[in-house]
Design a protein around this motif. Structure first.
Motif, PDB file in Angstrom:
ATOM      1  N   ILE A  90      -4.751  16.498  -9.536  1.00 26.34           N
ATOM      2  CA  ILE A  90      -4.153  15.967  -8.313  1.00 26.34           C
ATOM      3  C   ILE A  90      -3.031  15.050  -8.756  1.00 26.34           C
ATOM      4  N   VAL A  91      -1.821  15.423  -8.423  1.00 23.52           N
ATOM      5  CA  VAL A  91      -0.653  14.635  -8.795  1.00 23.52           C
ATOM      6  C   VAL A  91      -0.189  13.888  -7.561  1.00 23.52           C
ATOM      7  N   PRO A  92      -0.067  12.567  -7.656  1.00 28.21           N
ATOM      8  CA  PRO A  92       0.357  11.799  -6.479  1.00 28.21           C
ATOM      9  C   PRO A  92       1.778  12.138  -6.065  1.00 28.21           C
ATOM     10  N   ALA A  93       1.987  12.180  -4.778  1.00 21.30           N
ATOM     11  CA  ALA A  93       3.327  12.379  -4.236  1.00 21.30           C
ATOM     12  C   ALA A  93       3.933  10.999  -4.069  1.00 21.30           C
ATOM     13  N   TRP A  94       4.893  10.666  -4.903  1.00 25.16           N
ATOM     14  CA  TRP A  94       5.511   9.344  -4.824  1.00 25.16           C
ATOM     15  C   TRP A  94       6.540   9.359  -3.716  1.00 25.16           C
ATOM     16  N   ARG A  95       6.368   8.439  -2.800  1.00 21.68           N
ATOM     17  CA  ARG A  95       7.263   8.337  -1.655  1.00 21.68           C
ATOM     18  C   ARG A  95       7.955   6.982  -1.681  1.00 21.68           C
ATOM     19  N   SER A  96       8.927   6.845  -0.795  1.00 20.24           N
ATOM     20  CA  SER A  96       9.573   5.539  -0.639  1.00 20.24           C
ATOM     21  C   SER A  96       8.563   4.584  -0.010  1.00 20.24           C
ATOM     22  N   GLY A  97       8.920   3.341   0.138  1.00 17.39           N
ATOM     23  CA  GLY A  97       8.025   2.311   0.648  1.00 17.39           C
ATOM     24  C   GLY A  97       7.565   2.504   2.077  1.00 17.39           C
ATOM     25  N   ASP A  98       8.069   3.490   2.797  1.00 17.36           N
ATOM     26  CA  ASP A  98       7.657   3.723   4.178  1.00 17.36           C
ATOM     27  C   ASP A  98       6.164   3.998   4.248  1.00 17.36           C
ATOM     28  N   GLY A  99       5.465   3.263   5.094  1.00 13.93           N
ATOM     29  CA  GLY A  99       4.046   3.499   5.286  1.00 13.93           C
ATOM     30  C   GLY A  99       3.180   3.048   4.128  1.00 13.93           C
ATOM     31  N   LYS A 100       3.740   2.304   3.225  1.00 13.44           N
ATOM     32  CA  LYS A 100       2.993   1.857   2.050  1.00 13.44           C
ATOM     33  C   LYS A 100       1.945   0.828   2.459  1.00 13.44           C
ATOM     34  N   VAL A 101       0.757   1.000   1.969  1.00 13.09           N
ATOM     35  CA  VAL A 101      -0.332   0.091   2.271  1.00 13.09           C
ATOM     36  C   VAL A 101      -0.363  -0.998   1.215  1.00 13.09           C
ATOM     37  N   PHE A 102      -0.439  -2.235   1.633  1.00 17.54           N
ATOM     38  CA  PHE A 102      -0.525  -3.345   0.699  1.00 17.54           C
ATOM     39  C   PHE A 102      -1.940  -3.454   0.157  1.00 17.54           C
ATOM     40  N   LEU A 103      -2.063  -3.527  -1.153  1.00 20.09           N
ATOM     41  CA  LEU A 103      -3.343  -3.773  -1.801  1.00 20.09           C
ATOM     42  C   LEU A 103      -3.239  -5.101  -2.536  1.00 20.09           C
ATOM     43  N   PRO A 104      -4.291  -5.912  -2.475  1.00 22.21           N
ATOM     44  CA  PRO A 104      -4.213  -7.256  -3.052  1.00 22.21           C
ATOM     45  C   PRO A 104      -4.405  -7.297  -4.566  1.00 22.21           C
ATOM     46  N   PHE A 105      -3.873  -6.326  -5.278  1.00 20.94           N
ATOM     47  CA  PHE A 105      -3.920  -6.308  -6.733  1.00 20.94           C
ATOM     48  C   PHE A 105      -2.745  -5.497  -7.226  1.00 20.94           C
ATOM     49  N   GLU A 106      -2.410  -5.656  -8.484  1.00 24.31           N
ATOM     50  CA  GLU A 106      -1.207  -5.023  -9.010  1.00 24.31           C
ATOM     51  C   GLU A 106      -1.502  -3.875  -9.963  1.00 24.31           C
ATOM     52  N   ASP A 107      -2.693  -3.382 -10.001  1.00 29.02           N
ATOM     53  CA  ASP A 107      -3.071  -2.325 -10.924  1.00 29.02           C
ATOM     54  C   ASP A 107      -2.826  -0.966 -10.262  1.00 29.02           C
ATOM     55  N   ASP A 108      -1.717  -0.324 -10.631  1.00 26.21           N
ATOM     56  CA  ASP A 108      -1.395   0.978 -10.038  1.00 26.21           C
ATOM     57  C   ASP A 108      -2.486   2.007 -10.302  1.00 26.21           C
ATOM     58  N   ARG A 109      -3.111   1.936 -11.463  1.00 22.01           N
ATOM     59  CA  ARG A 109      -4.164   2.899 -11.800  1.00 22.01           C
ATOM     60  C   ARG A 109      -5.373   2.707 -10.883  1.00 22.01           C
ATOM     61  N   LEU A 110      -5.708   1.459 -10.570  1.00 20.17           N
ATOM     62  CA  LEU A 110      -6.810   1.191  -9.645  1.00 20.17           C
ATOM     63  C   LEU A 110      -6.486   1.748  -8.269  1.00 20.17           C
ATOM     64  N   SER A 111      -5.253   1.563  -7.827  1.00 20.88           N
ATOM     65  CA  SER A 111      -4.822   2.129  -6.541  1.00 20.88           C
ATOM     66  C   SER A 111      -4.949   3.646  -6.547  1.00 20.88           C
ATOM     67  N   LEU A 112      -4.556   4.267  -7.646  1.00 17.55           N
ATOM     68  CA  LEU A 112      -4.640   5.719  -7.773  1.00 17.55           C
ATOM     69  C   LEU A 112      -6.094   6.195  -7.741  1.00 17.55           C
ATOM     70  N   ILE A 113      -6.965   5.493  -8.459  1.00 18.91           N
ATOM     71  CA  ILE A 113      -8.395   5.843  -8.477  1.00 18.91           C
ATOM     72  C   ILE A 113      -8.975   5.743  -7.069  1.00 18.91           C
ATOM     73  N   LEU A 114      -8.670   4.659  -6.378  1.00 17.68           N
ATOM     74  CA  LEU A 114      -9.193   4.493  -5.016  1.00 17.68           C
ATOM     75  C   LEU A 114      -8.648   5.547  -4.064  1.00 17.68           C
ATOM     76  N   SER A 115      -7.365   5.874  -4.169  1.00 16.08           N
ATOM     77  CA  SER A 115      -6.804   6.885  -3.271  1.00 16.08           C
ATOM     78  C   SER A 115      -7.449   8.249  -3.518  1.00 16.08           C
TER      79      SER A 115
END
Length: 139
Positions: A90-115
């Motif tokens: 599963i390859v993430p579709a990187w989009r512009s900031g439109d509709g971006k959900v704020f997560l209270p941490f800066e770990d992109d890998r954690l965001s990817l795992i959760l998504s």
């Protein structure tokens, strides 16, 4: 991470000269940052809508869907599907900031795992044919 282990499409490049290395690096022991990620998930998971479908087991976040059960590696965010540990790309579709959900941490890998966990916990709602084909291949 600069390695073939960070390239989710690498397995499609033919031949298996580095397949052993890729599998070890991609699904092997957790780095220090992945251990921190695991600690964060221990606190986050019980508060999520998908808490009843997810558990932590060693190096993996286990997400139970209706079609399959998925093991998301806490270091690489790559996925193995049970029962045969086949790889799910599963390859993430990187989009512009439109509709971006704020997560209270800066770990992109954690965001990817959760998504990925949210997606796979509701696997009967997946509409992407490339993902569905992979899931149904060994189910």
């Amino acid at each position: 991470m600069t390695s073939i282990a960070a390239d989710p499409d690498w397995t499609d490049r033919g031949g298996d000269r580095y397949a052993g290395y890729w599998r070890t690096a991609t699904f092997g022991a957790l780095t220090a940052s992945a251990e921190v990620r695991r600690d964060a998930l221990e606190r986050i998971l019980p508060r999520l809508k998908i808490a009843g479908r997810c558990t932590l087991d060693g190096r993996f976040l286990i997400a139970r869907g209706e079609l399959r059960t998925y093991k998301i590696h806490l270091g690489s965010a790559n996925i193995l599907m049970q029962p045969d540990d086949s790889y799910l790309c599963i390859v993430p579709a990187w989009r512009s900031g439109d509709g971006k959900v704020f997560l209270p941490f800066e770990d992109d890998r954690l965001s990817l795992i959760l998504s990925k966990a949210f997606l796979l916990a509701a696997d009967t709602e997946i509409t992407d044919e490339s993902i569905l084909t992979q899931i149904k291949r060994g189910a």
